[in-house]
Design an enzyme around this catalytic site. Structure first.
Site, short mmCIF file in Angstrom:
data_model
loop_
_atom_site.label_atom_id
_atom_site.label_comp_id
_atom_site.label_asym_id
_atom_site.label_seq_id
_atom_site.Cartn_x
_atom_site.Cartn_y
_atom_site.Cartn_z
CB SER A 16 -0.99 0.00 1.17
OG SER A 16 -0.32 0.19 2.40
CG ASN A 17 3.50 2.80 3.04
OD1 ASN A 17 3.33 3.99 3.24
ND2 ASN A 17 3.23 1.86 3.95
CG LEU A 93 9.12 -7.83 6.15
CD1 LEU A 93 8.21 -9.03 6.39
CD2 LEU A 93 9.01 -6.84 7.30
CG HIS A 112 9.41 2.04 12.17
ND1 HIS A 112 9.74 0.71 12.00
CD2 HIS A 112 9.04 2.16 13.47
CE1 HIS A 112 9.59 0.07 13.14
NE2 HIS A 112 9.16 0.92 14.05
CD GLU A 182 2.67 3.18 7.70
OE1 GLU A 182 3.40 2.70 6.84
OE2 GLU A 182 2.13 2.49 8.59
#
Ligand code: GRF
Length: 200
Positions: A16-17, A93, A112, A182
């Protein structure tokens, strides 16, 4: 006319980011263009995001490259082939190899979902971050965009948004509350970095 800064997004999950960064890049004020998406997960949702926007998607991991040196070499090659100038981690990740951090120092960003330097570091990703915030009883959480260094979540913070933690909220609810912030903050900070890089 200023050439847009060439950005690679590294992502491992839903994307989504990544989607928010790409959508912003289509606006007239955008000074960057997303030219590549790298993932360590071949089935991640971000693959569909890449497809929808017609952006090259590359799967690179210990599966594709079991030898760490070959992995770094492949990563370096793909970044060079796409003339990448800035890297935006968006739910990535895997640790970025130290050699790549050195080559792109000051030009790798991460987002973050909490107020660093608290609630960062190894194992602090996804819902674990929000669970830790709730356990701590902190009245505020937020979003941090920071530069990436060799260790997880340690580089200088470039921008933060502070969000009050509502009473009796679940970690899932908190994650859902933080996410739109975000999506708003990250493109603005990335665009600002592109502006600095182009000195415009
Ligand atoms: C986001 O909460 C981001 O802050 C964190 O991982 C999550 C990724 O979500 N680093 P998405 O894949 O961008 O939807």
């Amino acid at each position: 006319m200023v050439q847009p800064v060439r950005v690679a997004i590294f992502a491992s999950g839903r994307g989504s980011n990544a989607d928010a960064l790409i959508r912003f890049s289509q606006r007239p004020e955008a000074l960057y263009r997303v030219v590549l998406i790298v993932s360590n997960n071949s089935t991640a949702g971000v693959r569909q995001v890449a497809q929808q926007h017609g952006i090259p998607f590359v799967h690179l991991s210990s599966v594709t490259h079991p030898d760490p040196e070959a992995y770094v070499a492949a990563l370096r090659t793909i970044l060079q082939q796409h003339a990448v100038e800035l890297i935006a981690l968006a739910g990535y990740l895997k640790k970025v190899p130290a050699a790549i951090v050195q080559e792109y120092r000051g030009r790798i960003l991460n987002i973050h979902p909490a107020l660093l330097p608290k609630f960062g570091g190894e194992g602090m990703y996804g819902i674990h971050v929000h669970e830790a915030v709730l356990r701590s009883g902190e009245p505020y959480t937020g979003v941090s965009v920071h530069l990436v260094e060799e260790e997880y979540d340690t580089g200088p913070v470039l921008a933060q948004v502070r969000i009050p933690v509502a009473p009796a909220i679940t970690a899932e609810q908190l994650a859902a509350q933080v996410l739109p912030y975000e999506h708003e903050l990250y493109p603005l900070v990335l665009n600002q970095c592109a502006r600095v890089l182009r000195r415009c």
